[in-house]
Enzyme design. Sequence first.
Site, PDB file in Angstrom:
ATOM      1  N   ASN A   1       0.794  -1.235   0.000  1.00  0.00           N
ATOM      2  CA  ASN A   1       0.000   0.000   0.000  1.00  0.00           C
ATOM      3  C   ASN A   1       0.830   1.291   0.000  1.00  0.00           C
ATOM      4  O   ASN A   1       0.393   2.304  -0.522  1.00  0.00           O
ATOM      5  CB  ASN A   1      -1.008  -0.003   1.151  1.00  0.00           C
ATOM      6  CG  ASN A   1      -0.375  -0.108   2.517  1.00  0.00           C
ATOM      7  OD1 ASN A   1       0.776  -0.516   2.638  1.00  0.00           O
ATOM      8  ND2 ASN A   1      -1.109   0.247   3.538  1.00  0.00           N
TER       9      ASN A   1
ATOM     10  N   GLU B   1       4.888  -4.154  12.005  1.00  0.00           N
ATOM     11  CA  GLU B   1       3.896  -3.105  11.716  1.00  0.00           C
ATOM     12  C   GLU B   1       2.741  -3.793  11.018  1.00  0.00           C
ATOM     13  O   GLU B   1       2.802  -4.066   9.816  1.00  0.00           O
ATOM     14  CB  GLU B   1       4.512  -2.029  10.798  1.00  0.00           C
ATOM     15  CG  GLU B   1       5.659  -1.248  11.415  1.00  0.00           C
ATOM     16  CD  GLU B   1       5.194  -0.206  12.417  1.00  0.00           C
ATOM     17  OE1 GLU B   1       3.978   0.022  12.548  1.00  0.00           O
ATOM     18  OE2 GLU B   1       6.057   0.373  13.089  1.00  0.00           O
TER      19      GLU B   1
ATOM     20  N   GLU C   1       8.275   2.789  14.069  1.00  0.00           N
ATOM     21  CA  GLU C   1       8.976   3.431  12.959  1.00  0.00           C
ATOM     22  C   GLU C   1       8.885   4.935  13.194  1.00  0.00           C
ATOM     23  O   GLU C   1       7.953   5.414  13.850  1.00  0.00           O
ATOM     24  CB  GLU C   1       8.346   3.036  11.621  1.00  0.00           C
ATOM     25  CG  GLU C   1       8.607   1.569  11.382  1.00  0.00           C
ATOM     26  CD  GLU C   1       8.334   1.055   9.993  1.00  0.00           C
ATOM     27  OE1 GLU C   1       7.372   1.489   9.360  1.00  0.00           O
ATOM     28  OE2 GLU C   1       9.106   0.181   9.558  1.00  0.00           O
TER      29      GLU C   1
HETATM   30  N1  LIG Z   1       1.211  -1.118  10.592  1.00  0.00           N
HETATM   31  C1  LIG Z   1       1.700  -0.652   9.463  1.00  0.00           C
HETATM   32  O1  LIG Z   1       2.556   0.226   9.445  1.00  0.00           O
HETATM   33  C2  LIG Z   1       1.193  -1.181   8.138  1.00  0.00           C
HETATM   34  C3  LIG Z   1       1.466  -0.462   6.971  1.00  0.00           C
HETATM   35  C4  LIG Z   1       0.993  -0.947   5.757  1.00  0.00           C
HETATM   36  C5  LIG Z   1       0.242  -2.128   5.696  1.00  0.00           C
HETATM   37  N2  LIG Z   1      -0.010  -2.808   6.852  1.00  0.00           N
HETATM   38  C6  LIG Z   1      -0.823  -4.043   6.801  1.00  0.00           C
HETATM   39  O2  LIG Z   1      -0.441  -4.848   5.698  1.00  0.00           O
HETATM   40  C7  LIG Z   1      -1.530  -5.631   5.239  1.00  0.00           C
HETATM   41  C8  LIG Z   1      -1.669  -5.499   3.742  1.00  0.00           C
HETATM   42  O3  LIG Z   1      -0.444  -5.784   3.128  1.00  0.00           O
HETATM   43  P1  LIG Z   1      -0.117  -7.162   2.396  1.00  0.00           P
HETATM   44  O4  LIG Z   1      -1.374  -7.734   1.819  1.00  0.00           O
HETATM   45  O5  LIG Z   1       1.031  -6.915   1.493  1.00  0.00           O
HETATM   46  O6  LIG Z   1       0.347  -8.067   3.622  1.00  0.00           O
HETATM   47  P2  LIG Z   1       0.979  -9.535   3.603  1.00  0.00           P
HETATM   48  O7  LIG Z   1       1.160  -9.922   5.019  1.00  0.00           O
HETATM   49  O8  LIG Z   1       0.215 -10.431   2.721  1.00  0.00           O
HETATM   50  O9  LIG Z   1       2.409  -9.336   2.879  1.00  0.00           O
HETATM   51  C9  LIG Z   1       3.362  -8.426   3.347  1.00  0.00           C
HETATM   52  C10 LIG Z   1       4.731  -8.837   2.856  1.00  0.00           C
HETATM   53  O10 LIG Z   1       5.108 -10.068   3.447  1.00  0.00           O
HETATM   54  C11 LIG Z   1       5.548 -10.980   2.434  1.00  0.00           C
HETATM   55  N3  LIG Z   1       5.260 -12.321   2.937  1.00  0.00           N
HETATM   56  C12 LIG Z   1       4.108 -13.019   2.802  1.00  0.00           C
HETATM   57  N4  LIG Z   1       4.206 -14.206   3.450  1.00  0.00           N
HETATM   58  C13 LIG Z   1       5.452 -14.252   3.993  1.00  0.00           C
HETATM   59  C14 LIG Z   1       6.149 -15.209   4.781  1.00  0.00           C
HETATM   60  N5  LIG Z   1       5.586 -16.367   5.149  1.00  0.00           N
HETATM   61  N6  LIG Z   1       7.413 -14.934   5.187  1.00  0.00           N
HETATM   62  C15 LIG Z   1       7.991 -13.764   4.839  1.00  0.00           C
HETATM   63  N7  LIG Z   1       7.385 -12.812   4.086  1.00  0.00           N
HETATM   64  C16 LIG Z   1       6.122 -13.048   3.670  1.00  0.00           C
HETATM   65  C17 LIG Z   1       4.767 -10.544   1.208  1.00  0.00           C
HETATM   66  O11 LIG Z   1       5.378 -11.009   0.024  1.00  0.00           O
HETATM   67  C18 LIG Z   1       4.828  -9.031   1.358  1.00  0.00           C
HETATM   68  O12 LIG Z   1       6.052  -8.517   0.927  1.00  0.00           O
HETATM   69  C19 LIG Z   1      -2.752  -5.079   5.970  1.00  0.00           C
HETATM   70  O13 LIG Z   1      -3.096  -5.934   7.028  1.00  0.00           O
HETATM   71  C20 LIG Z   1      -2.271  -3.749   6.512  1.00  0.00           C
HETATM   72  O14 LIG Z   1      -2.962  -3.289   7.638  1.00  0.00           O
HETATM   73  C21 LIG Z   1       0.460  -2.370   8.062  1.00  0.00           C
HETATM   74  N1  LIG Z   2       1.106   6.960   6.165  1.00  0.00           N
HETATM   75  C1  LIG Z   2       1.191   5.817   7.023  1.00  0.00           C
HETATM   76  C2  LIG Z   2       0.411   4.688   6.488  1.00  0.00           C
HETATM   77  C3  LIG Z   2       0.919   3.398   6.949  1.00  0.00           C
HETATM   78  C4  LIG Z   2      -0.144   2.343   6.899  1.00  0.00           C
HETATM   79  O1  LIG Z   2      -0.633   1.750   5.945  1.00  0.00           O
END
Ligand SMILES: NC(=O)c1ccc[n+]([C@@H]2O[C@H](COP(=O)([O-])OP(=O)(O)OC[C@H]3O[C@@H](n4cnc5c(N)ncnc54)[C@H](O)[C@@H]3O)[C@@H](O)[C@H]2O)c1
Ligand SMILES: NCCCC=O
Length: 481
Positions: free
Chosen positions: A144, A241, A455
Amino acid sequence: FEFGTLAPKVFILEIYLLFIPILGRVIATFLCSGEKEVDLAVQSAKAAFKIWRKKSGMERSRILLEAARIIRERKDEIATVETINNGKSVFEARLDIDTSWQCLEYYAGLAASMGGEHVQLPGGSFGYTRREPLGVCVGIGAWNYPFQIASWKSAPALACGNAMVFKPSPFTPVSTLLLAEIYTEAGVPPGLFNVVQGGAATGQFLCQHRDVAKVSFTGSVPTGKKIMELASKGVKPVTLELGGKSPLIIFSDCDIENAVRGAMMANFLTQGEVCCNGTRVFVQREILDKFTEEVVKQTKKIKIGDPLEEDTRMGPLINRSHLQHVLGFIEQAKNEGAKVLCGGDLCVPEDPKLKDGYYMTPCVLGNCKDGMTCVKEEIFGPVMSILSFDTEAEVLERANDTNFGLAAGVFTRDIQRAHRVVAELQAGVCYINNYNVSPVELPFGGYKMSGFGRENGRVTIEYYSQLKTICVEMGDVESVF
Ligand SMILES: NC(=O)c1ccc[n+]([C@@H]2O[C@H](COP(=O)([O-])OP(=O)(O)OC[C@H]3O[C@@H](n4cnc5c(N)ncnc54)[C@H](O)[C@@H]3O)[C@@H](O)[C@H]2O)c1
Ligand SMILES: NCCCC=O
């Protein structure tokens, strides 16, 4: 779009198709990094670390400042790549790039002042502490905020003297490469910031690698748990995160126009695909109708379409399966008794070239109740759930009744109530009379299942460094033997 999986220890190349969400078609294919490539990346980062760790804070600072300058200079180009890859409006992507170079500037500012303390001990002896880097750190990102996530992880890591191997999401693999290019141009040693491409299997190889000192992960809760488990085998520290389902509490004494703007900011940036979104909007009953009417009016005005156009404010979702997933939540909400007040439909923009993109209309759900799926689960799409409440005590209880704890917001003109309420909210980031602003000077991160570690802000230095204690004897050794 992932093809198959890679069983641990077996080297098979995965192929990824890179879809462009604006048009809904493939623009590239790429191969993922297997165990061998991951090892090469870690070894080259390790070699760069040997050079980088010896540099003074001022030397590191100068290079980070130069990288920040180049990002500022190339802002429009990076934002355009981000928009093509992710689908967010280019207007918003530029704001993401701003918080990225600001993050590099911020940690450049801290790099030179990192240090330990000196402690007097009896008899003229003394001790001191040194803040030292960890080594090769791994960053794994979500789709995202691809460039921002890579910047928010790499800037503090590099400022502390570490190297980083970063793996972006396979849905958004491109902009991180620009960051690597920029660091190189700014003068970091070759290999200090390496990028490997791939999905879960590549991520696992990184987390398991014996020469990796730390893993910083941004993504979903289920993946976060797996990463924590993998890292625990090598006793590697992790920053997680993760996702959220954050509450936004609107008291009747608020400035309603501001509260409506806040609720829009809390729900519809990046097509609602934002971890800290305040998707549970609790509105005090006295102003429920007025607030709802205005929020619906504003939501209907959001311009959806080609995110590369200057006045577009909502582009396509990341991919078709995620679009179906979000629409599924809306269907389920209707079945559970919520009322669709606007949006929630597939959207085909007028421009024929966009007909296969992943667009939907932003949705406001009324008549929501705490037990509904749309109120309990992270949707990660443009869906706001409105709930009513009567008293402060009641809303606090309900707001905290979740396993997530990433963010929360409160709108009120009563300054005492504002601080009393945020003190009780179980969330790592709380907003008073605003939402979803991200100044890099402030720490960002979650409570409960939304993760740990932070972060941004000064505190993040502690998550990318370790403390060494040195004890110096100025007299003779007094042995007990
Ligand atoms: N808290 C924060 O700062 C923050 C920021 C952005 C997104 N998010 C969260 O991220 C999620 C959406 O992102 P997404 O769909 O890319 O998440 P995801 O967990 O599917 O994937 C995130 C990353 O992890 C990798 N990955 C997947 N399985 C793995 C494994 N078993 N071992 C190591 N790496 C692995 C993916 O390839 C990707 O790069 C939402 O839940 C959102 O809330 C959190
Ligand atoms: N701008 C912070 C957003 C991080 C979460 O998705």
